[in-house]
Scaffold this motif. Sequence first.
Motif, PDB file in Angstrom:
ATOM      1  N   ASP A  29      -7.170   3.656   0.336  1.00 52.30           N
ATOM      2  CA  ASP A  29      -8.097   4.733   0.690  1.00 52.30           C
ATOM      3  C   ASP A  29      -8.894   4.424   1.953  1.00 52.30           C
ATOM      4  OD1 ASP A  29      -7.232   6.113  -1.510  1.00 52.30           O
ATOM      5  OD2 ASP A  29      -9.047   5.841  -2.697  1.00 52.30           O
ATOM      6  N   GLY A  30      -8.722   3.228   2.512  1.00 49.65           N
ATOM      7  CA  GLY A  30      -9.359   2.897   3.785  1.00 49.65           C
ATOM      8  C   GLY A  30     -10.707   2.227   3.684  1.00 49.65           C
ATOM      9  N   TYR A  31     -11.082   1.768   2.493  1.00 47.05           N
ATOM     10  CA  TYR A  31     -12.350   1.057   2.359  1.00 47.05           C
ATOM     11  C   TYR A  31     -12.139  -0.426   2.654  1.00 47.05           C
ATOM     12  CZ  TYR A  31     -13.468   5.443   0.142  1.00 47.05           C
ATOM     13  OH  TYR A  31     -13.630   6.778  -0.109  1.00 47.05           O
ATOM     14  N   GLU A  32     -13.152  -1.049   3.195  1.00 44.01           N
ATOM     15  CA  GLU A  32     -13.065  -2.462   3.530  1.00 44.01           C
ATOM     16  C   GLU A  32     -13.215  -3.301   2.265  1.00 44.01           C
ATOM     17  OE1 GLU A  32     -14.838  -5.113   7.112  1.00 44.01           O
ATOM     18  OE2 GLU A  32     -16.361  -4.082   5.903  1.00 44.01           O
ATOM     19  N   ILE A  33     -12.316  -4.270   2.103  1.00 44.32           N
ATOM     20  CA  ILE A  33     -12.350  -5.171   0.960  1.00 44.32           C
ATOM     21  C   ILE A  33     -12.797  -6.543   1.439  1.00 44.32           C
ATOM     22  CG2 ILE A  33     -11.084  -6.177  -0.965  1.00 44.32           C
ATOM     23  CD1 ILE A  33     -11.121  -3.170  -1.116  1.00 44.32           C
TER      24      ILE A  33
ATOM     25  N   LEU B  70       0.811  -1.229   0.000  1.00 44.02           N
ATOM     26  CA  LEU B  70       0.000   0.000   0.000  1.00 44.02           C
ATOM     27  C   LEU B  70       0.837   1.269   0.000  1.00 44.02           C
ATOM     28  CD1 LEU B  70      -2.911  -0.764   2.496  1.00 44.02           C
ATOM     29  CD2 LEU B  70      -2.739  -1.262   0.049  1.00 44.02           C
ATOM     30  N   GLN B  71       2.155   1.121   0.172  1.00 42.70           N
ATOM     31  CA  GLN B  71       3.046   2.279   0.301  1.00 42.70           C
ATOM     32  C   GLN B  71       2.570   3.193   1.425  1.00 42.70           C
ATOM     33  OE1 GLN B  71       3.446   4.049  -3.606  1.00 42.70           O
ATOM     34  NE2 GLN B  71       4.717   2.361  -4.345  1.00 42.70           N
ATOM     35  N   ARG B  72       2.202   2.560   2.528  1.00 40.48           N
ATOM     36  CA  ARG B  72       1.837   3.266   3.747  1.00 40.48           C
ATOM     37  C   ARG B  72       2.698   2.716   4.873  1.00 40.48           C
ATOM     38  NH1 ARG B  72      -0.247   5.772   0.327  1.00 40.48           N
ATOM     39  NH2 ARG B  72      -2.420   6.452   0.127  1.00 40.48           N
TER      40      ARG B  72
ATOM     41  N   THR C  74     -14.319   6.482 -10.041  1.00 39.73           N
ATOM     42  CA  THR C  74     -15.446   7.415  -9.902  1.00 39.73           C
ATOM     43  C   THR C  74     -16.198   7.161  -8.609  1.00 39.73           C
ATOM     44  OG1 THR C  74     -15.700   7.526 -12.305  1.00 39.73           O
ATOM     45  CG2 THR C  74     -17.574   8.237 -10.972  1.00 39.73           C
ATOM     46  N   LEU C  75     -16.404   5.907  -8.287  1.00 39.94           N
ATOM     47  CA  LEU C  75     -17.109   5.552  -7.059  1.00 39.94           C
ATOM     48  C   LEU C  75     -16.308   5.984  -5.839  1.00 39.94           C
ATOM     49  CD1 LEU C  75     -19.345   4.164  -5.499  1.00 39.94           C
ATOM     50  CD2 LEU C  75     -18.276   1.962  -6.025  1.00 39.94           C
ATOM     51  N   ARG C  76     -15.020   5.742  -5.833  1.00 42.29           N
ATOM     52  CA  ARG C  76     -14.190   6.145  -4.702  1.00 42.29           C
ATOM     53  C   ARG C  76     -14.160   7.660  -4.542  1.00 42.29           C
ATOM     54  NH1 ARG C  76      -9.303   5.403  -5.596  1.00 42.29           N
ATOM     55  NH2 ARG C  76      -9.226   4.253  -7.573  1.00 42.29           N
TER      56      ARG C  76
ATOM     57  N   GLN D 298      -5.562   0.460  -4.519  1.00 46.40           N
ATOM     58  CA  GLN D 298      -5.931   1.840  -4.232  1.00 46.40           C
ATOM     59  C   GLN D 298      -7.184   1.911  -3.372  1.00 46.40           C
ATOM     60  OE1 GLN D 298      -3.933   4.584  -5.117  1.00 46.40           O
ATOM     61  NE2 GLN D 298      -5.254   5.343  -3.472  1.00 46.40           N
ATOM     62  N   THR D 299      -8.142   1.032  -3.627  1.00 43.74           N
ATOM     63  CA  THR D 299      -9.351   1.012  -2.803  1.00 43.74           C
ATOM     64  C   THR D 299      -9.001   0.711  -1.352  1.00 43.74           C
ATOM     65  OG1 THR D 299     -10.628   0.242  -4.712  1.00 43.74           O
ATOM     66  CG2 THR D 299     -11.641  -0.027  -2.551  1.00 43.74           C
ATOM     67  N   SER D 300      -8.081  -0.213  -1.143  1.00 42.49           N
ATOM     68  CA  SER D 300      -7.638  -0.539   0.208  1.00 42.49           C
ATOM     69  C   SER D 300      -6.834   0.597   0.823  1.00 42.49           C
ATOM     70  CB  SER D 300      -6.800  -1.818   0.179  1.00 42.49           C
ATOM     71  OG  SER D 300      -6.355  -2.178   1.450  1.00 42.49           O
TER      72      SER D 300
END
Length: 572
Positions: free
Chosen positions: A387-391, A88-90, A353-355, A383-385
């Motif tokens: 951004d902090g969204y649950e997968i 995630l490069q975090r 777009t959704l994110r 990227q979705t992960s």
Amino acid sequence: MIGATGALVVAGAAGAVGAGALISGHDLGLGGLLGGSGGGPSDGGGEGDPTTPPPPDPAGDLRALVAELPDQAAHVPEAATLDLNGVLQRDIVVPLAPGARGLNEAVDICINKLLREALYAGDPAALSVAGRVVAAGPGILGVLLDVTDGAGSSTALVWYRAEGDRALASPALIEYAQWHAFTQLVAQAGAEAGLDADPLAEQLQQQPRPWGNGPSLLPAADGSLHVLFPAASVGGTRQEALLTLPAASAEPLWSEVGLAVAQVVASPADFDPAAVSVPGGDEVKGSKYWDLPDVVTEAQPARESDGAGPVTQLAPLSGPGVRPSTAVAPDAGRLDAVALTFDDGPAPDLNETLREALLSAKHAATFFMIGQSVADWPDLVTQTSADGYEIGSHSWSHPQLTRLGAEKLAGQLSRPAEKIAEATGRKPYVMRPPYGARNTETDRACGVEGESVHIWDVDTLDWQTKNRQKNIDAVVSGTRRGSIILMHEIHQASVDAVPEILDWFTERGITTLTCAELGQNQMFAGKHYMAGLVDAETEERTPKVEPDPSDGGGESGDTAGDTSGGAEDGEG
């Protein structure tokens, strides 16, 4: 006088509830805090007198305490480390405890929350999370998250009880009926330390980080209790602050969990994975075994942020002397909370777009993704992960799982979990079966993967109508407190409807949580759920009727050749 830790002990005010004495943990600086030889009282020799104690530094003392805490990971069999720097490069490195799923999921919930809040602050790269095991015993674990972001440093503590596989936030260490006494003790200690009284009183009605500005609680080896504030006010300036209650004052306050935590901090021992138990055993309907919160208020909107700490999902204040939620999640017992979920992604033409819509409105969501699509577009999953969204998993290829034999069923669950882990650094804790088709066999197979099963109680039928306004109307007409709302990422009309749906949530004071957050640390592996833990203010809070199976879209899923199987039990 000088206490056992070397810190200055200030006699408690007359009549203070349960207080014989209070420790101001920063009065002697680092030496006193960590048990070294602190200086004695001043003899009046002036500023140059070496015996004069340094001025209070509540933030510095807290940082020193966190830095010096011993890591107890050696007491966790096969302890592992989750490092999200590469994927995630975090800068996030936290411990994992094999067998303690409830703890690992709770830490994951914290990570997602911290990622979202860093994104809202506009500086996600500034986030750094360093976790370590700070308490271990046969049936107890504790993980401290040392967090740095664009606003500074703070700490979060996640406590874990093996009995019930249950993660708990810091307020759980104090008996519910003793929270008022605790707040009085802390208020007196805060006055001695120079903390501003009104902000301190308000913060004692908030959840701890990353959910609010309430304190994290950390027992010390000598039985005293460290109270770590992330954003105390000192002369009108926000900063971290450490207060410490002596053992004699802390002892009457402990809850059963708090006493167990205090004992393992004093005498660390090996964690026993065999001690982990899940309510209900092999029963697969999880809501039958929910432990409801102490207080469930009328559904309320989230509290406005004052600019310190998190800015979303803030639960209303608990009230003077009332214990905040013990959940490692936003307090669904006070919020009007729902989970918004999207199936069948990632969609290469719609995911971004959704994110962006979710980010603009500062709402959370859960994405249930198909393994084949994850393999095709891993960067979108990453990227979705990030951004902090649950997968969550939505199977490998979208077959009806109840028709599969054991071997094919296992593959439909394990393969997407592996691909999601490759793309996000983390295996999913949540799963949604295609079409909502599940039975006891499929639930238990999900349990083998460590996944809880999430159905829904609001089906927009967006896959069928493919109409923006009908999608909006379905959410508006069907949503209630605790709802799990089903939509799809792969349809243009569904994504087009999201901004107006989010505006409606905001106008109505509805807070969106992830599925795991909505479960308040009680959505267990191998059990299925139709709605969140709290869906009403009355005693009866579980859904009366389970929904009919939805087609769920499934355009990318071909069930040909995958019909070898399991019997259905008639549910969903």
